[in-house]
Design an enzyme around this catalytic site. Structure first.
Site, PDB file in Angstrom:
ATOM      1  CG  HIS A  65      -1.826   4.154  -2.251  1.00  0.00           C
ATOM      2  ND1 HIS A  65      -0.943   3.106  -2.112  1.00  0.00           N
ATOM      3  CD2 HIS A  65      -2.881   3.873  -1.433  1.00  0.00           C
ATOM      4  CE1 HIS A  65      -1.447   2.219  -1.259  1.00  0.00           C
ATOM      5  NE2 HIS A  65      -2.617   2.654  -0.837  1.00  0.00           N
ATOM      6  CG  ASP A  68       1.949   4.755  -3.413  1.00  0.00           C
ATOM      7  OD1 ASP A  68       2.033   5.070  -2.212  1.00  0.00           O
ATOM      8  OD2 ASP A  68       1.178   3.877  -3.841  1.00  0.00           O
TER       9      ASP A  68
END
Length: 435
Positions: free
Chosen positions: A100, A103
């Site tokens: 993501h 992240d």
């Protein structure tokens, strides 16, 4: 160059089933040929950036337990995290990773800063992919953690949130395309409701359909060749999520004319939460023509929530990969380990051990599934069970006879069917012989 985080651990090798080395593969042999294809190319393993490098070990009753030097909201920490992540990828030998946006980058003050941070990290990922040979299985946007998304992203009552989320997805698709990603995933963790008292269900579904249509339109506009995937989940964090399960997603796609544009990324733990088996969701996606990819993990059989543990149940994996093989195998999809360490598993080597065990479990499942397929162990009994439909009367029932004609034939021929055994125990024993 080593970051030092993993000490003197060497690259994980295949040593065979007799090995007692915890940092070696016992069953996953990347180059072993299964059904005419390398095991690596069947399984297409990916490491999840979020659970492996962003999760802090917290739970609803306690905070961080992991001590990682990159745990801060600074760009230099994100760069260190990238160094450690790609070192891990190289040690493990899985060919893919997934992430993501949140992240891999710090959380900025606004959309522009988030985009600048993301592009800075993508620059680094590009170089590291070239150096290591790693590939991106899929990218996605985190549209659920930030408080702006507490009432959803695509389904938020505030159009500004919809716009912010759409702009974020645009940047994440750009990043995925730039990195050669083979898929783009949408998971609607906040797309749903806590109570119908403050929810316009019809409006929210239409907004979600519009959002997904924008994604598909943009994919074609920029020439992104990857597959758009939706990941079903019935609940958690939201009480009721709109992408409940494969059947629900298919109905949603049909309603908005997207069934030929979007497929599903199926997670074992989410299937269990929806009251299904992993095998069921895979079989249904295959049947409906929307099978795309899988998130591999398991839930604790006792707790009743999504625990995201590494897989260790070989019979479950054999039945799962049997469905994958029946679907023709992965095309752009793969096996992403959406699994995290237990919060007491503090050592860096625990991360390798968890992935090694999961990869070995999947390898055993794949090989068992391939043997069952080659031998017709399950297909032959299935053909026998439905053999009557291949006969003349069975074919006429499906294509020619009207209801009153069927009634006439039943009476004229004195059709009085008697049940036949479903042989479930026999079939379950067959599966156990192969695993």
């Amino acid at each position: 160059m080593s970051t030092g985080f993993f000490g003197d651990i060497q690259k994980v090798r295949y040593e065979g089933p007799e090995s007692d080395n915890l940092l070696a593969f016992r069953h996953y042999n990347a180059d072993e040929i299964v059904l005419g294809k390398r095991m690596q190319d069947h399984l297409r393993f990916a490491v999840a950036y979020w659970h492996s490098f962003a999760w802090e070990g917290g739970d609803p009753f306690g905070g961080r337990t992991f001590d990682r030097p990159w745990f801060s909201n600074e760009i230099d920490a994100a760069k260190l995290k990238a160094d450690v992540a790609f070192e891990f990828f190289s040690l493990l030998g899985a060919p893919y990773y997934c992430f993501h946006d949140a992240d891999v980058r710090p959380e900025g003050r606004n959309f522009a800063e988030n985009t600048r941070y993301l592009n800075e990290i993508v620059d680094i990922f590009e170089k590291k992919q070239a150096e290591t040979g790693m590939k991106l299985l899929w990218g996605t946007a985190n549209l659920f953690s930030n408080r702006r998304y507490m009432a959803g992203a695509a389904t938020n009552p505030d159009p500004d949130v919809f716009a912010f989320a759409a702009a974020t997805v645009k940047t994440c698709i750009d990043a995925t395309k730039r990195l050669g990603g083979e898929n783009y995933v949408l998971w609607g963790g906040r797309e749903g409701y806590e109570t119908l008292l403050n929810t316009d269900l019809s409006r929210e579904l239409d907004h979600m359909g519009r959002f997904l249509s924008l994604v598909v339109e943009y994919k074609h506009k920029i020439g992104f060749k990857g597959t758009i995937l939706i990941e079903p989940k019935p609940q958690e964090p939201t009480k009721h999520q709109y992408d409940y399960d494969v059947a629900t997603v298919y109905g949603f796609l049909k309603r908005y004319g997207l069934e030929n544009e979007v497929k599903v990324n199926i997670e074992q733990g989410h299937a269990i939460l929806a009251g299904h088996s992993f095998e069921h969701e895979l079989a249904l996606a295959r049947t409906l023509g929307i099978f795309g990819s899988i998130d591999m993990n398991r839930n604790d059989y006792q707790s009743g929530w999504d625990t995201d543990q590494f897989p260790n149940n070989v019979p479950e994996k054999a039945l799962a990969y049997y469905q994958v093989l029946l679907a023709g195998g992965f095309t752009t999809g793969g096996t992403n380990f959406d699994a995290k360490l237990r919060r007491q598993s503090l050592d860096p080597q625990d991360l390798l051990i968890g992935h090694i065990g999961g990869m070995d479990c999947c390898a055993r499942g794949l090989k068992a599934a391939a043997r069952m397929l080659e031998d017709g162990a399950l297909s032959k009994p299935l053909d026998e069970r439905y053999a009557g439909w291949n006969g003349e009367f069975g074919k006429r029932l499906l294509s020619g006879l009207s209801l009153d004609q069927i009634a006439g034939e039943v009476e004229a021929k004195d059709i009085n069917p008697q049940p036949k055994s479903g042989r479930q125990e026999y079939l379950e024993n067959i599966v156990n012989r192969y695993v």
